[in-house]
Scaffold this active site. Sequence first.
Site, PDB file in Angstrom:
ATOM      1  N   HIS A   5       0.841  -1.203   0.000  1.00  0.00           N
ATOM      2  CA  HIS A   5       0.000   0.000   0.000  1.00  0.00           C
ATOM      3  C   HIS A   5       0.874   1.250   0.000  1.00  0.00           C
ATOM      4  CE1 HIS A   5      -2.872   2.819   2.321  1.00  0.00           C
ATOM      5  NE2 HIS A   5      -3.395   2.658   1.121  1.00  0.00           N
ATOM      6  N   GLU A  32       0.304  -0.757  -4.802  1.00  0.00           N
ATOM      7  CA  GLU A  32      -0.743   0.258  -4.938  1.00  0.00           C
ATOM      8  C   GLU A  32      -0.115   1.618  -4.692  1.00  0.00           C
ATOM      9  OE1 GLU A  32      -4.063   2.914  -3.363  1.00  0.00           O
ATOM     10  OE2 GLU A  32      -2.126   2.418  -2.483  1.00  0.00           O
ATOM     11  N   ASP A  34      -0.897   6.210  -5.400  1.00  0.00           N
ATOM     12  CA  ASP A  34      -1.906   7.231  -5.707  1.00  0.00           C
ATOM     13  C   ASP A  34      -1.324   8.279  -6.641  1.00  0.00           C
ATOM     14  OD1 ASP A  34      -3.831   6.400  -3.417  1.00  0.00           O
ATOM     15  OD2 ASP A  34      -1.925   6.744  -2.394  1.00  0.00           O
ATOM     16  N   HIS A  47      -0.586  11.092  -2.111  1.00  0.00           N
ATOM     17  CA  HIS A  47      -1.909  10.719  -1.609  1.00  0.00           C
ATOM     18  C   HIS A  47      -2.772  11.917  -1.195  1.00  0.00           C
ATOM     19  CE1 HIS A  47      -4.835   9.575   1.517  1.00  0.00           C
ATOM     20  NE2 HIS A  47      -4.981   8.471   0.806  1.00  0.00           N
ATOM     21  N   GLU A 107      -4.056   4.134  -8.296  1.00  0.00           N
ATOM     22  CA  GLU A 107      -5.284   4.793  -7.821  1.00  0.00           C
ATOM     23  C   GLU A 107      -5.327   6.232  -8.316  1.00  0.00           C
ATOM     24  OE1 GLU A 107      -6.206   4.892  -3.563  1.00  0.00           O
ATOM     25  OE2 GLU A 107      -7.769   6.371  -4.003  1.00  0.00           O
TER      26      GLU A 107
END
Length: 237
Positions: A5, A32, A34, A47, A107
Amino acid sequence: MIAGHRGAASLAPENTLSAFKKALQSGAKWIELDTQLSADKIPVIFHDETVDRCTNGEGLVADFTFSQLQALDTGSWFSAVFIGEQIISLEQTLLFFMENDLNMNLEIKVHHSEQAEPLVDAVSKVLAKVNFPNEKLIISSFSELALAHCHRVMPSIRLGYITDKNPLIKLEKLKPLNLYSVHIDHKILEETMAKKVTDSGLKLIIWTLNDVTQADKFRSWGVEMIITDKPDVFVKA
Ligand code: G3P
Ligand code: MG
């Protein structure tokens, strides 16, 4: 499958090259991360809506040009070991993933709905520029606008709907997006909900699980991928 993450948020400052390297070293095949746009419309890896928590600066990410973002320190908030860590672009990150044969869960981080389409357009251009392999990519978002625009401009890329609410009421509405996966907050997932998602033909992905003792329970419910801050612990388990 295990995905780190924001890279490996427990091991290095989130969404940085150091975090991606930690995830890679831990043996995770997926990461993952962002993305959002800088003021000069470059997709960067970050993020929060502001730089306040994770850099030595202050203000909205969207108000900084990419070179101004690069001048910030995004390492020392985490630990002195990472002083000088820079915010990186999506393009740099994609190249790192390709060099290291990593799979990406990208993301699309939309803080305001009007950001969705310009961000997706810019992401699509960068993916095409570096020729990132579709089979190594899942694009996900909380933003239905972003997912709908991804479906329009990149119809062959796998899409995941992120939610922290019961997704079942939404699935009918989201059908035209031809989703690949649903990415659910593990805290709200129940066995019956999991079964309904997988029965509908969607892959089930959970975030952000850091208690490794729960991994087998979620796997038995049909969870395909676990997104965790601790890829080192989960890969070994
Ligand atoms: O992609 C899953 C998860 O990262 C969504 O929440 O806030 O950590 O981006 P957040
Ligand atoms: Mg995320």
